[in-house]
Design a protein around this motif. Structure first.
Motif, PDB file in Angstrom:
ATOM      1  N   LEU A  53       0.581  -1.550   0.060  1.00  0.00           N
ATOM      2  CA  LEU A  53       0.147   0.447   0.158  1.00  0.00           C
ATOM      3  C   LEU A  53       0.644   1.534  -0.106  1.00  0.00           C
ATOM      4  O   LEU A  53       0.816   2.383  -0.982  1.00  0.00           O
ATOM      5  N   ASP A  54       2.224   1.440   0.724  1.00  0.00           N
ATOM      6  CA  ASP A  54       2.881   2.145   1.032  1.00  0.00           C
ATOM      7  C   ASP A  54       3.729   2.829  -0.009  1.00  0.00           C
ATOM      8  O   ASP A  54       3.517   3.699  -0.627  1.00  0.00           O
ATOM      9  N   ALA A  55       4.053   1.912  -1.353  1.00  0.00           N
ATOM     10  CA  ALA A  55       4.384   1.531  -2.439  1.00  0.00           C
ATOM     11  C   ALA A  55       3.517   1.978  -3.617  1.00  0.00           C
ATOM     12  O   ALA A  55       4.022   2.365  -5.032  1.00  0.00           O
ATOM     13  N   GLY A  56       1.909   1.938  -3.279  1.00  0.00           N
ATOM     14  CA  GLY A  56       1.380   2.177  -4.376  1.00  0.00           C
ATOM     15  C   GLY A  56       1.270   1.292  -5.369  1.00  0.00           C
ATOM     16  O   GLY A  56       0.791   1.871  -6.375  1.00  0.00           O
ATOM     17  N   VAL A  57       1.884   0.116  -5.716  1.00  0.00           N
ATOM     18  CA  VAL A  57       1.186  -0.785  -6.075  1.00  0.00           C
ATOM     19  C   VAL A  57      -0.300  -1.647  -6.736  1.00  0.00           C
ATOM     20  O   VAL A  57      -0.225  -1.731  -7.492  1.00  0.00           O
ATOM     21  N   ALA A  58      -1.165  -1.280  -5.630  1.00  0.00           N
ATOM     22  CA  ALA A  58      -2.317  -0.976  -5.403  1.00  0.00           C
ATOM     23  C   ALA A  58      -2.988  -0.536  -6.627  1.00  0.00           C
ATOM     24  O   ALA A  58      -4.205  -1.033  -7.593  1.00  0.00           O
TER      25      ALA A  58
ATOM     26  N   GLY B  37      -3.434   7.402  -4.741  1.00  0.00           N
ATOM     27  CA  GLY B  37      -3.307   8.635  -4.383  1.00  0.00           C
ATOM     28  C   GLY B  37      -1.141   8.338  -4.329  1.00  0.00           C
ATOM     29  O   GLY B  37      -0.752   9.729  -4.064  1.00  0.00           O
ATOM     30  N   VAL B  38      -0.463   7.625  -4.356  1.00  0.00           N
ATOM     31  CA  VAL B  38       0.807   7.708  -4.062  1.00  0.00           C
ATOM     32  C   VAL B  38       1.244   7.534  -5.603  1.00  0.00           C
ATOM     33  O   VAL B  38       1.665   6.675  -6.343  1.00  0.00           O
ATOM     34  N   GLU B  39       2.199   8.501  -5.443  1.00  0.00           N
ATOM     35  CA  GLU B  39       3.007   8.037  -6.736  1.00  0.00           C
ATOM     36  C   GLU B  39       4.521   8.784  -6.474  1.00  0.00           C
ATOM     37  O   GLU B  39       5.191   9.695  -5.184  1.00  0.00           O
ATOM     38  N   SER B  40       5.009   7.232  -6.752  1.00  0.00           N
ATOM     39  CA  SER B  40       6.764   7.281  -5.795  1.00  0.00           C
ATOM     40  C   SER B  40       7.818   6.402  -7.533  1.00  0.00           C
ATOM     41  O   SER B  40       6.750   5.500  -8.097  1.00  0.00           O
TER      42      SER B  40
ATOM     43  N   ASP C 149      -4.714   6.687  -0.220  1.00  0.00           N
ATOM     44  CA  ASP C 149      -6.661   6.845   0.373  1.00  0.00           C
ATOM     45  C   ASP C 149      -6.828   5.051   0.117  1.00  0.00           C
ATOM     46  O   ASP C 149      -7.633   4.006  -0.509  1.00  0.00           O
ATOM     47  N   ALA C 150      -6.649   4.421   1.361  1.00  0.00           N
ATOM     48  CA  ALA C 150      -7.515   3.355   1.460  1.00  0.00           C
ATOM     49  C   ALA C 150      -8.497   3.307   0.832  1.00  0.00           C
ATOM     50  O   ALA C 150      -9.449   2.259   0.636  1.00  0.00           O
ATOM     51  N   ALA C 151      -9.737   3.907   0.906  1.00  0.00           N
ATOM     52  CA  ALA C 151     -10.886   4.362   0.467  1.00  0.00           C
ATOM     53  C   ALA C 151     -10.844   4.193  -1.035  1.00  0.00           C
ATOM     54  O   ALA C 151     -12.229   3.355  -0.630  1.00  0.00           O
ATOM     55  N   ALA C 152      -9.868   4.262  -1.730  1.00  0.00           N
ATOM     56  CA  ALA C 152     -10.671   3.957  -2.843  1.00  0.00           C
ATOM     57  C   ALA C 152      -9.778   2.777  -4.091  1.00  0.00           C
ATOM     58  O   ALA C 152     -11.019   1.894  -4.867  1.00  0.00           O
ATOM     59  N   LEU C 153      -9.611   1.791  -2.893  1.00  0.00           N
ATOM     60  CA  LEU C 153      -9.329   0.679  -2.651  1.00  0.00           C
ATOM     61  C   LEU C 153     -10.858  -0.165  -3.318  1.00  0.00           C
ATOM     62  O   LEU C 153     -10.921  -1.437  -3.675  1.00  0.00           O
TER      63      LEU C 153
END
Length: 379
Positions: free
Chosen positions: A263-268, A273-276, A370-374
């Motif tokens: 989740l932290d890495a944004g691979v989901a 909302g994670v861009e890294s 943004d866990a709610a987006a999942l």
């Protein structure tokens, strides 16, 4: 799994290293057997829940479990992760693991091979992997503190298809004879990646790769990383048990889970909302207890999932036949789960709605995920 020691600083001889290997194997096995052990122990995969769509399933016969990992295609999206090697007992276990991998077509990573670089007898204990599984996909394994020449030697020893390069700063910190200098690890990783003739998979041993760590790996050319999170075999506990004073128990729980790292890495998915920056392919391991955990890791963006403790438990209970039975059951059950979730292939699991609860939800909130987006991405 049972010994991930980098070995850069080692000055002890073959016998102490073999004794440490067997200690690691024994203590790791104890974590996965008996009441309350790893097979039943709660971890943050339990904070994930698929939203059930009663009319969204597909035919199990149409499900394709193939996993794309870097330049390879693996028939099954989970694999045998690194465990052990270098002693008589671990050679026996490696033989059984290799046979099970051969019989089920599973990819296999071996345990840390540092001991094989100084001990010819130990090297023979790793050579059984290729002898028993001549056509299988094998990953050699060495610590980030070793040289590029050492990395090439362990790859050659088992004619490996890839190299698993483990990082284990927490384990080294607690290990009585461990290293305390991690300042050159990233540059060492870069050198190994630059010179390796096979692809390199950088793996944590059970404390997680953060967003920042993944970005640093990407910067030095790493294309595949295994987040190796907390919740499975606990090397902090193993090393603390080897200390006479047991004086590092205060670190219990240190690190992040595989689910948190994904989740932290944004691979989901971009919706979180994670861009890294990160390596192109992300694998997950750490606390995988069953096919549902595999499906959850895949749904969070892992390309494939490493399993160690449960498979070791099966070997200790009934040898290679028992492990082969477990693997075949997992393959069938994962296919059925994909059918239930409406995923004709494992990539489609990334469209499944997933609820994030509890401590894992708090992690997302604090890290800007943004866990709610999942929970509504299928729409």
């Amino acid at each position: 799994m049972a010994d991930q020691h980098s070995g850069k600083h080692q000055v002890d001889g073959p016998e102490p290293r073999r004794e440490r290997k067997d200690d690691h194997l024994r203590l790791a096995a104890e974590q996965w057997t008996g009441p309350g052990a790893g097979g039943a122990r709660r971890n943050e995969f339990d904070d994930l829940e698929f939203v059930h769509d009663a009319l969204g399933g597909v035919s199990t016969s149409d499900v394709n479990l193939a996993a794309r990992v870097g330049e390879w295609t693996w028939a099954t999206p989970f694999y045998i992760n690194g465990m052990t090697g270098g002693t008589d007992r671990s050679t026996e276990i490696n033989t059984q693991l290799a046979i099970a991998a051969r019989e089920t077509g599973l990819t296999m990573a071996c345990g840390s091979m540092s001991i094989a670089l100084e001990d010819e007898e130990a090297a023979r204990g790793f050579a059984v992997l290729r002898r028993e599984n001549p056509d299988g996909f094998l990953l050699a394994n060495i610590g980030a503190g070793r040289s590029a020449d050492d990395a090439a030697r362990v790859v050659d020893l088992i004619s490996a298809d890839a190299l698993q390069l483990h990082v284990n700063a927490v384990q080294e910190t607690v290990m009585p004879e461990g290293s305390r200098d991690f300042s050159t690890w990233l540059s060492g990783v870069a050198e190994i990646v630059r010179r390796s003739e096979v692809p390199v998979v950088v793996k944590e041993v059970g404390f997680g790769l953060s967003r920042r760590a993944l970005a640093r790996l990407a910067e030095v050319g790493v294309e595949i990383a295994d987040v190796g999170g907390r919740g499975g075999t606990d090397f902090l506990a193993i090393e603390n048990a080897r200390r006479s004073a047991r004086d590092y128990a205060f670190l219990t729980g240190f690190g992040q889970s595989a689910a948190a790292c994904l989740l932290d890495a944004g691979v989901a998915g971009a919706a979180t909302g994670v861009e890294s920056a990160r390596p192109a392919t992300i694998l997950a391991s750490g606390g995988v207890r069953n096919p549902l955990d595999v499906a959850k890791a895949l749904a969070l963006g892992a390309s494939a999932v490493g399993v160690a403790g449960v498979f070791l438990d099966a070997i200790l209970e009934g040898g290679e036949d028992a492990l082969s039975d477990v693997i075949k059951r997992w393959q069938a059950q994962l296919r059925e789960l994909c059918g239930l979730l409406g995923a004709a292939d494992i990539g489609a699991l990334r469209d499944a709605d997933v609820l994030v609860r509890g401590r894992l939800r708090e992690h997302c909130e604090l890290r800007g995920v943004d866990a709610a987006a999942l929970a509504r991405r299928s729409g």
